[in-house]
Motif scaffolding. Structure first.
Motif, mmCIF file in Angstrom:
data_model
loop_
_atom_site.group_PDB
_atom_site.id
_atom_site.type_symbol
_atom_site.label_atom_id
_atom_site.label_comp_id
_atom_site.label_asym_id
_atom_site.label_seq_id
_atom_site.Cartn_x
_atom_site.Cartn_y
_atom_site.Cartn_z
ATOM 1 N N VAL A 161 13.793 48.718 77.617
ATOM 2 C CA VAL A 161 15.262 48.748 76.934
ATOM 3 C C VAL A 161 15.162 49.230 75.524
ATOM 4 O O VAL A 161 14.257 49.122 74.803
ATOM 5 N N LEU A 162 15.929 50.249 75.594
ATOM 6 C CA LEU A 162 16.134 50.987 74.250
ATOM 7 C C LEU A 162 17.569 50.809 73.765
ATOM 8 O O LEU A 162 18.248 51.746 74.174
ATOM 9 N N ASP A 163 17.923 49.692 73.135
ATOM 10 C CA ASP A 163 19.335 49.841 72.569
ATOM 11 C C ASP A 163 19.517 50.612 71.221
ATOM 12 O O ASP A 163 18.683 51.223 70.700
ATOM 13 N N ALA A 164 20.933 50.587 70.879
ATOM 14 C CA ALA A 164 21.059 51.443 69.721
ATOM 15 C C ALA A 164 20.581 51.131 68.672
ATOM 16 O O ALA A 164 20.169 52.074 67.906
ATOM 17 N N GLU A 165 20.424 49.797 68.512
ATOM 18 C CA GLU A 165 19.568 49.247 67.272
ATOM 19 C C GLU A 165 18.174 49.659 67.143
ATOM 20 O O GLU A 165 17.792 50.147 66.007
ATOM 21 N N THR A 166 17.541 49.867 68.159
ATOM 22 C CA THR A 166 16.086 50.316 68.227
ATOM 23 C C THR A 166 16.116 51.811 68.148
ATOM 24 O O THR A 166 15.177 52.199 67.155
ATOM 25 N N LEU A 167 17.026 52.451 68.500
ATOM 26 C CA LEU A 167 17.018 54.038 68.636
ATOM 27 C C LEU A 167 17.200 54.390 66.934
ATOM 28 O O LEU A 167 16.960 55.406 66.619
ATOM 29 N N ALA A 168 18.273 53.543 66.449
ATOM 30 C CA ALA A 168 18.511 53.927 65.112
ATOM 31 C C ALA A 168 17.215 54.193 64.247
ATOM 32 O O ALA A 168 17.325 54.738 63.120
ATOM 33 N N LYS A 169 16.106 53.628 64.640
ATOM 34 C CA LYS A 169 14.941 53.373 63.936
ATOM 35 C C LYS A 169 14.010 54.670 64.007
ATOM 36 O O LYS A 169 13.144 54.699 63.321
ATOM 37 N N PHE A 170 14.385 55.427 64.898
ATOM 38 C CA PHE A 170 13.787 56.751 65.336
ATOM 39 C C PHE A 170 13.594 57.595 64.147
ATOM 40 O O PHE A 170 14.809 58.137 63.625
ATOM 41 N N GLU A 171 12.606 58.176 63.748
ATOM 42 C CA GLU A 171 12.585 58.821 62.548
ATOM 43 C C GLU A 171 12.237 60.439 62.856
ATOM 44 O O GLU A 171 11.420 60.909 63.636
ATOM 45 N N PHE A 172 13.200 61.454 62.947
ATOM 46 C CA PHE A 172 13.324 62.743 63.228
ATOM 47 C C PHE A 172 12.394 63.544 62.288
ATOM 48 O O PHE A 172 12.087 63.231 60.977
ATOM 49 N N SER A 173 11.521 64.448 62.984
ATOM 50 C CA SER A 173 10.746 65.302 62.094
ATOM 51 C C SER A 173 11.211 66.613 61.853
ATOM 52 O O SER A 173 11.650 67.320 62.658
ATOM 53 N N ASP A 174 11.272 67.112 60.609
ATOM 54 C CA ASP A 174 11.798 68.359 60.354
ATOM 55 C C ASP A 174 11.034 69.471 60.648
ATOM 56 O O ASP A 174 11.548 70.590 61.079
ATOM 57 N N GLU A 175 9.676 69.167 61.108
ATOM 58 C CA GLU A 175 8.858 70.050 61.557
ATOM 59 C C GLU A 175 8.568 69.995 62.857
ATOM 60 O O GLU A 175 8.848 68.957 63.620
ATOM 61 N N PRO A 176 8.574 71.051 63.818
ATOM 62 C CA PRO A 176 8.757 70.963 65.324
ATOM 63 C C PRO A 176 7.480 70.178 65.786
ATOM 64 O O PRO A 176 6.376 70.105 65.261
ATOM 65 N N VAL A 177 7.788 69.236 66.696
ATOM 66 C CA VAL A 177 6.660 68.298 67.455
ATOM 67 C C VAL A 177 6.710 68.488 68.828
ATOM 68 O O VAL A 177 7.650 68.864 69.486
ATOM 69 N N SER A 178 5.591 68.013 69.561
ATOM 70 C CA SER A 178 5.593 68.241 71.024
ATOM 71 C C SER A 178 6.334 67.163 71.536
ATOM 72 O O SER A 178 6.627 66.206 71.020
ATOM 73 N N VAL A 179 6.721 67.320 72.736
ATOM 74 C CA VAL A 179 7.281 66.292 73.521
ATOM 75 C C VAL A 179 6.648 65.054 73.631
ATOM 76 O O VAL A 179 6.929 63.955 73.541
ATOM 77 N N SER A 180 5.281 65.049 73.918
ATOM 78 C CA SER A 180 4.432 64.025 73.801
ATOM 79 C C SER A 180 4.610 63.093 72.387
ATOM 80 O O SER A 180 4.382 61.666 72.583
ATOM 81 N N SER A 181 4.749 63.831 71.472
ATOM 82 C CA SER A 181 4.770 63.198 70.307
ATOM 83 C C SER A 181 6.081 62.401 70.008
ATOM 84 O O SER A 181 6.119 61.296 69.476
ATOM 85 N N VAL A 182 7.220 62.936 70.419
ATOM 86 C CA VAL A 182 8.445 62.129 70.662
ATOM 87 C C VAL A 182 8.147 60.868 71.420
ATOM 88 O O VAL A 182 8.598 59.711 71.066
ATOM 89 N N VAL A 183 7.703 60.967 72.463
ATOM 90 C CA VAL A 183 7.548 60.101 73.276
ATOM 91 C C VAL A 183 6.550 58.772 72.660
ATOM 92 O O VAL A 183 7.060 57.619 72.586
ATOM 93 N N ARG A 184 5.674 59.024 71.960
ATOM 94 C CA ARG A 184 4.714 58.296 71.086
ATOM 95 C C ARG A 184 5.695 57.421 69.960
ATOM 96 O O ARG A 184 5.603 56.282 69.908
ATOM 97 N N SER A 185 6.585 58.452 69.412
ATOM 98 C CA SER A 185 7.421 57.693 68.447
ATOM 99 C C SER A 185 8.384 56.772 68.760
ATOM 100 O O SER A 185 8.603 55.788 68.290
ATOM 101 N N ILE A 186 8.924 57.051 70.213
ATOM 102 C CA ILE A 186 9.852 56.252 70.645
ATOM 103 C C ILE A 186 9.140 54.936 70.993
ATOM 104 O O ILE A 186 9.672 53.831 70.928
#
Length: 346
Positions: A89-114
């Motif tokens: 379950v990934l609700d809006a409150e949880t996703l609001a904590k996701f920190e976007f990277s200004d430097e390009p990152v891999s898809v796997s890195s996005v998965v780990r951050s989530i």
């Protein structure tokens, strides 16, 4: 000295972006003809970036490279993650904590951050790279292309590049790797479509729990072979009545839109596989309506043949978000009708 370190760190970031085919000032995709898009130049830029990283970590006040590596080896092994038993379950409150990277990152890195956003000790099904890659492939953002040593890997399509997904190359653990990176816009696209990825993860959990229950039941009854409780999904097919509901019109649309319209015709809850845009596109290729081409860096694109043009496949010049021009392949009403006539053969 402190200012020098900052300059070196900024230079490293710039070099890494250039090696990934991006303009380091605005993250726009460099033109195919740009010298930085050449494989050998990209490797050299990456080598210098790695060298700068070593220099900045070796300045006074920082741990020497050798010490940092030794500490990494002495790090205690991570505890095994408990087997997931609950739906993700990934609700809006949880996703609001996701920190976007200004430097390009891999898809796997996005998965780990989530996954890092999930509460500690939870038993939820974690997100996997395959969950996101599957949805991006269905949306026409990624497609299987030849990577390092002829291996197939998920790399961005033209549409994907417009959205901020870029092909990257790097030396990872002594091996040359080709993969996809996501700039801030691409990361936002994944977050906007994350619930589709969550559904993929929960589908995996449901299958695993069903198989475990079936195995336990079979073991209890003394059966030699345990069979899955859930039957495999049937091949995509639509009845004539369902096909009549397809919202056909003369407006040319991309193949991803055709696939979406077809999947919307499936009965709710039906245990039937969805059709991917690649299945439709590959049928057009196999029947000489489309032809596949590769440029000098191995990027795959498609264009209509004479038969394809006669069947209603058209091309349209478009401008991406980063200002680059690309040619979109679209299918008018006649081409869509051709799909409907042969969809159950695909």
């Amino acid at each position: 000295m402190k200012n020098d370190v900052k300059i070196l760190e900024r230079a490293e970031i710039y070099l890494r972006k250039l090696s990934s085919g991006l303009n380091p000032l605005d993250d726009s995709v460099l033109a195919e003809t740009d010298v930085c898009r050449q494989e050998r130049i990209g490797k050299c830029l990456l080598y210098v970036a790695d060298y700068l990283r070593k220099q900045t970590t070796a300045v006074p006040g920082s741990a020497p490279v050798e010490t940092a590596q030794k500490q990494k080896k002495q790090k205690a092994p991570r505890e095994a993650r408990p087997l997931a038993t609950k739906e993700l379950v990934l609700d809006a409150e949880t996703l609001a904590k996701f920190e976007f990277s200004d430097e390009p990152v891999s898809v796997s890195s996005v998965v780990r951050s989530i996954n890092a956003l999930l509460p500690a000790g939870n038993e939820m099904m974690p997100l996997m790279y395959a969950d996101i890659a599957e949805i991006l492939s269905q949306d026409g953002i990624l497609q299987k292309q030849s990577g390092d040593r002829g291996r197939e890997t998920n790399l961005p399509t033209v549409q994907g590049e417009v959205l901020g997904f870029t092909k990257a190359e790097a030396e990872i653990r002594g091996r040359h790797a080709v993969f996809t990176k996501c700039n801030r816009n691409a990361q936002q696209y994944i977050i906007n479509n994350i619930q589709k990825c969550v559904a993929q993860a929960n589908d995996r959990l449901a299958k695993r729990l069903a198989n475990a229950a079936a195995n336990a039941s079979s073991a209890a009854s003394g059966a030699d072979d345990a069979s899955p409780a859930r039957a495999p999904r049937a091949k995509f097919t639509l009845t004539a009545e369902e096909l009549q509901k397809y919202p056909a019109d003369e407006t040319p649309v991309p193949v991803t839109e055709i696939a979406r319209r077809l999947n919307d015709l499936l009965p709710a809850g039906a245990n039937i596989q969805q059709i991917y845009f690649k299945t439709i596109r590959d049928w057009f290729v196999a029947n000489n309506y489309l032809q596949e081409t590769k440029n000098v860096v191995g990027k795959v694109s498609f264009a209509p043949t004479e038969a394809g043009l006669a069947a209603g496949i058209v091309t349209e010049q478009r401008v991406g978000k980063n200002g680059e021009n690309y040619e979109a392949v679209l299918y008018n009403g006649a081409a869509q009708k051709l799909v409907l006539e042969h969809v159950n053969e695909m």
